[in-house]
Scaffold this motif. Structure first.
Motif, PDB file in Angstrom:
ATOM      1  N   LEU A   9      -5.157  19.159 -32.062  1.00 25.51           N
ATOM      2  CA  LEU A   9      -6.459  19.524 -31.489  1.00 25.51           C
ATOM      3  C   LEU A   9      -7.420  18.344 -31.510  1.00 25.51           C
ATOM      4  CD1 LEU A   9      -6.908  23.118 -32.965  1.00 25.51           C
ATOM      5  CD2 LEU A   9      -6.148  22.458 -30.687  1.00 25.51           C
ATOM      6  N   ARG A  10      -7.316  17.478 -32.499  1.00 25.83           N
ATOM      7  CA  ARG A  10      -8.147  16.270 -32.513  1.00 25.83           C
ATOM      8  C   ARG A  10      -7.848  15.395 -31.297  1.00 25.83           C
ATOM      9  NH1 ARG A  10      -7.148  15.084 -38.877  1.00 25.83           N
ATOM     10  NH2 ARG A  10      -9.029  16.091 -39.738  1.00 25.83           N
ATOM     11  N   LYS A  11      -6.567  15.204 -31.016  1.00 25.08           N
ATOM     12  CA  LYS A  11      -6.183  14.397 -29.854  1.00 25.08           C
ATOM     13  C   LYS A  11      -6.612  15.078 -28.552  1.00 25.08           C
ATOM     14  CE  LYS A  11      -2.153  12.463 -32.238  1.00 25.08           C
ATOM     15  NZ  LYS A  11      -0.662  12.385 -32.276  1.00 25.08           N
ATOM     16  N   LYS A  12      -6.506  16.379 -28.495  1.00 24.66           N
ATOM     17  CA  LYS A  12      -6.921  17.112 -27.293  1.00 24.66           C
ATOM     18  C   LYS A  12      -8.412  16.951 -27.041  1.00 24.66           C
ATOM     19  CE  LYS A  12      -6.845  21.719 -25.204  1.00 24.66           C
ATOM     20  NZ  LYS A  12      -6.502  23.145 -25.384  1.00 24.66           N
ATOM     21  N   LEU A  13      -9.210  16.990 -28.099  1.00 28.62           N
ATOM     22  CA  LEU A  13     -10.655  16.831 -27.945  1.00 28.62           C
ATOM     23  C   LEU A  13     -10.997  15.426 -27.456  1.00 28.62           C
ATOM     24  CD1 LEU A  13     -13.491  17.985 -28.261  1.00 28.62           C
ATOM     25  CD2 LEU A  13     -13.472  17.226 -30.639  1.00 28.62           C
ATOM     26  N   VAL A  14     -10.306  14.419 -27.955  1.00 24.89           N
ATOM     27  CA  VAL A  14     -10.561  13.043 -27.519  1.00 24.89           C
ATOM     28  C   VAL A  14     -10.280  12.894 -26.031  1.00 24.89           C
ATOM     29  CG1 VAL A  14      -9.785  10.655 -27.751  1.00 24.89           C
ATOM     30  CG2 VAL A  14     -10.171  12.037 -29.792  1.00 24.89           C
ATOM     31  N   ILE A  15      -9.218  13.525 -25.548  1.00 22.17           N
ATOM     32  CA  ILE A  15      -8.854  13.425 -24.134  1.00 22.17           C
ATOM     33  C   ILE A  15      -9.939  14.029 -23.249  1.00 22.17           C
ATOM     34  CG2 ILE A  15      -7.211  14.243 -22.395  1.00 22.17           C
ATOM     35  CD1 ILE A  15      -5.035  14.062 -24.538  1.00 22.17           C
ATOM     36  N   THR A 138      -6.363  31.218 -30.297  1.00 18.28           N
ATOM     37  CA  THR A 138      -5.361  31.444 -31.338  1.00 18.28           C
ATOM     38  C   THR A 138      -5.553  30.470 -32.497  1.00 18.28           C
ATOM     39  OG1 THR A 138      -3.816  29.976 -30.179  1.00 18.28           O
ATOM     40  CG2 THR A 138      -3.707  32.332 -29.670  1.00 18.28           C
ATOM     41  N   GLU A 139      -6.161  29.325 -32.220  1.00 20.46           N
ATOM     42  CA  GLU A 139      -6.624  28.379 -33.231  1.00 20.46           C
ATOM     43  C   GLU A 139      -7.669  27.481 -32.591  1.00 20.46           C
ATOM     44  OE1 GLU A 139      -3.767  25.332 -34.428  1.00 20.46           O
ATOM     45  OE2 GLU A 139      -2.414  26.026 -32.850  1.00 20.46           O
ATOM     46  N   GLY A 140      -8.598  26.998 -33.409  1.00 24.25           N
ATOM     47  CA  GLY A 140      -9.695  26.205 -32.873  1.00 24.25           C
ATOM     48  C   GLY A 140     -10.061  25.049 -33.779  1.00 24.25           C
ATOM     49  N   TYR A 141     -10.785  24.093 -33.177  1.00 25.16           N
ATOM     50  CA  TYR A 141     -11.208  22.900 -33.908  1.00 25.16           C
ATOM     51  C   TYR A 141     -12.597  22.524 -33.417  1.00 25.16           C
ATOM     52  CZ  TYR A 141     -11.671  17.876 -34.833  1.00 25.16           C
ATOM     53  OH  TYR A 141     -12.134  16.641 -35.208  1.00 25.16           O
ATOM     54  N   ALA A 142     -13.468  22.143 -34.350  1.00 29.65           N
ATOM     55  CA  ALA A 142     -14.837  21.768 -33.984  1.00 29.65           C
ATOM     56  C   ALA A 142     -15.327  20.657 -34.892  1.00 29.65           C
ATOM     57  CB  ALA A 142     -15.772  22.976 -34.075  1.00 29.65           C
ATOM     58  N   VAL A 143     -16.108  19.759 -34.311  1.00 26.09           N
ATOM     59  CA  VAL A 143     -16.814  18.727 -35.071  1.00 26.09           C
ATOM     60  C   VAL A 143     -18.230  19.224 -35.286  1.00 26.09           C
ATOM     61  CG1 VAL A 143     -17.573  16.340 -35.130  1.00 26.09           C
ATOM     62  CG2 VAL A 143     -15.375  16.913 -34.085  1.00 26.09           C
ATOM     63  N   ARG A 146     -21.687  14.466 -36.665  1.00 22.98           N
ATOM     64  CA  ARG A 146     -21.182  13.119 -36.433  1.00 22.98           C
ATOM     65  C   ARG A 146     -22.188  12.106 -36.983  1.00 22.98           C
ATOM     66  NH1 ARG A 146     -17.030  12.796 -32.549  1.00 22.98           N
ATOM     67  NH2 ARG A 146     -16.655  14.755 -31.412  1.00 22.98           N
ATOM     68  N   ASP A 147     -21.689  10.889 -37.254  1.00 27.78           N
ATOM     69  CA  ASP A 147     -22.590   9.825 -37.683  1.00 27.78           C
ATOM     70  C   ASP A 147     -23.181   9.123 -36.466  1.00 27.78           C
ATOM     71  OD1 ASP A 147     -20.571   8.249 -36.665  1.00 27.78           O
ATOM     72  OD2 ASP A 147     -19.812   7.612 -38.610  1.00 27.78           O
ATOM     73  N   ASP A 148     -23.934   8.074 -36.680  1.00 24.87           N
ATOM     74  CA  ASP A 148     -24.619   7.391 -35.583  1.00 24.87           C
ATOM     75  C   ASP A 148     -23.654   6.748 -34.593  1.00 24.87           C
ATOM     76  OD1 ASP A 148     -27.009   8.116 -36.718  1.00 24.87           O
ATOM     77  OD2 ASP A 148     -27.281   6.223 -37.809  1.00 24.87           O
ATOM     78  N   SER A 149     -22.469   6.411 -35.040  1.00 28.49           N
ATOM     79  CA  SER A 149     -21.480   5.801 -34.148  1.00 28.49           C
ATOM     80  C   SER A 149     -20.615   6.825 -33.437  1.00 28.49           C
ATOM     81  CB  SER A 149     -20.585   4.843 -34.935  1.00 28.49           C
ATOM     82  OG  SER A 149     -19.850   5.560 -35.926  1.00 28.49           O
ATOM     83  N   GLY A 150     -20.808   8.114 -33.716  1.00 31.27           N
ATOM     84  CA  GLY A 150     -20.046   9.161 -33.058  1.00 31.27           C
ATOM     85  C   GLY A 150     -18.805   9.602 -33.800  1.00 31.27           C
ATOM     86  N   SER A 151     -18.541   9.036 -34.953  1.00 27.88           N
ATOM     87  CA  SER A 151     -17.368   9.441 -35.735  1.00 27.88           C
ATOM     88  C   SER A 151     -17.652  10.756 -36.466  1.00 27.88           C
ATOM     89  CB  SER A 151     -16.999   8.353 -36.749  1.00 27.88           C
ATOM     90  OG  SER A 151     -16.698   7.140 -36.090  1.00 27.88           O
ATOM     91  N   PRO A 152     -16.651  11.641 -36.574  1.00 24.95           N
ATOM     92  CA  PRO A 152     -16.872  12.937 -37.227  1.00 24.95           C
ATOM     93  C   PRO A 152     -17.196  12.796 -38.713  1.00 24.95           C
ATOM     94  CG  PRO A 152     -14.894  12.979 -35.862  1.00 24.95           C
ATOM     95  CD  PRO A 152     -15.316  11.543 -35.957  1.00 24.95           C
ATOM     96  N   PHE A 166     -13.386  19.966 -43.370  1.00 20.89           N
ATOM     97  CA  PHE A 166     -12.915  18.660 -43.811  1.00 20.89           C
ATOM     98  C   PHE A 166     -14.055  17.664 -43.701  1.00 20.89           C
ATOM     99  CE2 PHE A 166      -9.394  21.013 -41.967  1.00 20.89           C
ATOM    100  CZ  PHE A 166      -8.441  20.952 -42.964  1.00 20.89           C
ATOM    101  N   HIS A 167     -14.308  16.945 -44.790  1.00 23.75           N
ATOM    102  CA  HIS A 167     -15.390  15.966 -44.849  1.00 23.75           C
ATOM    103  C   HIS A 167     -14.814  14.557 -44.695  1.00 23.75           C
ATOM    104  CE1 HIS A 167     -18.504  18.832 -46.280  1.00 23.75           C
ATOM    105  NE2 HIS A 167     -17.468  19.449 -46.824  1.00 23.75           N
ATOM    106  N   ALA A 168     -15.546  13.715 -43.975  1.00 22.01           N
ATOM    107  CA  ALA A 168     -15.135  12.314 -43.863  1.00 22.01           C
ATOM    108  C   ALA A 168     -15.286  11.594 -45.197  1.00 22.01           C
ATOM    109  CB  ALA A 168     -15.964  11.613 -42.785  1.00 22.01           C
ATOM    110  N   ASP A 169     -16.267  12.011 -45.974  1.00 23.44           N
ATOM    111  CA  ASP A 169     -16.476  11.448 -47.305  1.00 23.44           C
ATOM    112  C   ASP A 169     -15.467  12.086 -48.258  1.00 23.44           C
ATOM    113  OD1 ASP A 169     -17.345  10.369 -49.643  1.00 23.44           O
ATOM    114  OD2 ASP A 169     -19.389  11.190 -49.557  1.00 23.44           O
TER     115      ASP A 169
END
Length: 413
Positions: A9-15, A138-143, A146-152, A166-169
């Motif tokens: 789902l992460r890859k799908k969102l990037v696309i 049936t399953e989902g993913y959400a950010v 995000r930080d200032d650079s757009g990273s989750p 899930f935390h980046a920290d």
């Protein structure tokens, strides 16, 4: 059905994120079209960058008419849930985001007390695997942030059994909460879904973007041409080689210039190049506006080309027939998504996995796409009297409100 997993789902969102970001930039009038042309140098064209809000107008013209009223036959008291979640902002935000990006998502979570909390998430921050029959995931993913650079910074993964964060920290512990509803707590609100595009289609179409880009190029060319139109180019022939050269700016703005004859008695000849006409640009702009209006179901009046003003609501409705049909279609698809939100929110509130079929009688109600004027109220009133004379009780106060949007004094809905 096996789960795809959060990495998929992460890859799908990037696309899909690039496509969604493009639509949001077009709506915000911040997208810079690539410079095309062979006559105007790029540095000159950059000075006359055109900004046009037709795509925003195409979205807002429909979004402003989609006003959600309530759920009728509310056996599970879901109107209370939406009423506690700032409905004036919630519904408008969900509808507007779905029109821009083809869909939006509603994240349902437990709030204070028994009322669940509803949060609208844009399509560039959420995705999932959709069930084409129910319209639920049936399953989902959400950010979620995000930080200032757009990273989750904070991600959420939704399944039928759990909701995981899930935390980046890495210093912050990841959390998982059980899901009592049996369905992922991320619900899509989709605009014009079909078998090929289950997540719908954006109101900002490729054709609409083309016509806006075509109009922007026309305005840029017109701006450059206007400089020559304001100060036509002039020339002098027959000037003596011994004559002092003219200062260009003085020659342009001076109302009187003096030239003396040379030793042979010859005098210079003054001339002016033909001034370019602005009419072709006006016709080009009108052509682009007509194409965009046809694509969006608008009229040239909506885009600022004033013609004869319609005199009544009926005339406005007749000139916006395609917009009315698009609004009806949007109400049906958005109503289904909002009903799914109501269904899951009720399951989460009561801690019980209701069947989706139990909500079949609950109906989403929308305000009329066109507000009624005095003439329309009179026509509806006459029609209601005649229909009730033919079939007693055929038209009641609720029917009148659905037709006109006017709530009567004795209407309790």
């Amino acid at each position: 059905m096996p789960q795809k997993g959060i990495d998929y789902l992460r890859k799908k969102l990037v696309i899909h994120k690039k496509r969604v970001d493009l639509r949001y930039k077009q709506y915000a009038m911040k997208y810079k079209d690539p410079m095309i042309g062979v006559t105007i140098p790029p540095d000159i064209r950059e000075r006359y960058r055109a900004v046009l809000g037709w795509c925003a107008k195409g979205v807002d013209s429909l979004a402003d008419r989609l006003v959600f009223r309530e759920f009728a036959k509310d056996d599970f008291e879901v109107n209370e849930i939406f009423g506690a979640n700032n409905p004036d902002v919630f519904f408008d935000s969900a509808v507007l985001s779905a029109l821009i990006a083809s869909c939006s998502f509603v994240y349902i979570s437990s709030g204070k007390g028994d009322i669940p909390r509803l949060q609208v998430i844009e399509a560039n921050n959420a995705t999932g695997i959709i069930d084409p029959i129910t319209g639920l995931l049936t399953e989902g993913y959400a950010v979620l942030s995000r930080d200032d650079s757009g990273s989750p910074l904070l991600e959420a993964y939704f399944t039928a059994e759990n909701t995981s964060f899930f935390h980046a920290d890495k210093a912050v512990r990841d959390l998982t909460f059980p899901n009592p509803t049996g369905i992922p707590l991320l619900v899509p609100i989709i605009h014009r879904p079909d078998a090929v595009r289950p997540f719908g289609r954006s109101r900002i179409t490729r054709a609409g973007m083309y016509y806006q880009r075509y109009a922007k190029r026309t305005l840029e060319r017109a701006d450059v041409t206007a400089e020559f139109y304001s100060f036509p180019q002039k020339y002098i022939t027959g000037l003596s080689e011994d004559a002092e050269p003219l200062e260009k700016w003085q020659a342009t703005i001076s109302s009187m210039l003096q030239f003396s004859q040379d030793e042979k008695g010859n005098s210079p000849t003054l001339g002016q190049f033909t001034t370019p006409s602005m009419s072709p640009f006006t016709e080009q702009l009108k052509t682009a506006a007509a194409g965009f209006a046809g694509e969006m179901g608008l009229t040239l009046d909506d885009l600022g080309f004033v013609s004869e003003n319609p005199s009544s609501v009926e005339a406005i409705k007749a000139s916006h027939e395609n917009l009315r049909l698009a609004g009806r279609r949007a109400q049906r698809s958005f109503g289904s998504g909002l009903l799914n939100v109501a269904y899951l929110a009720a399951c989460l509130r009561d801690g019980y996995p209701y069947l989706r079929e139990q909500f079949i009688n609950t109906q989403p109600k929308w305000e009329p796409l066109f507000e009624a004027d005095a003439s329309m109220l009179s026509l509806v009133g006459d029609g209601a009297i005649k229909l009730n004379q033919a079939i007693e009780g055929f038209v009641d106060s609720e029917t009148i409100r659905d037709l006109t949007g006017v709530k009567g004094a004795d209407y309790s809905g």
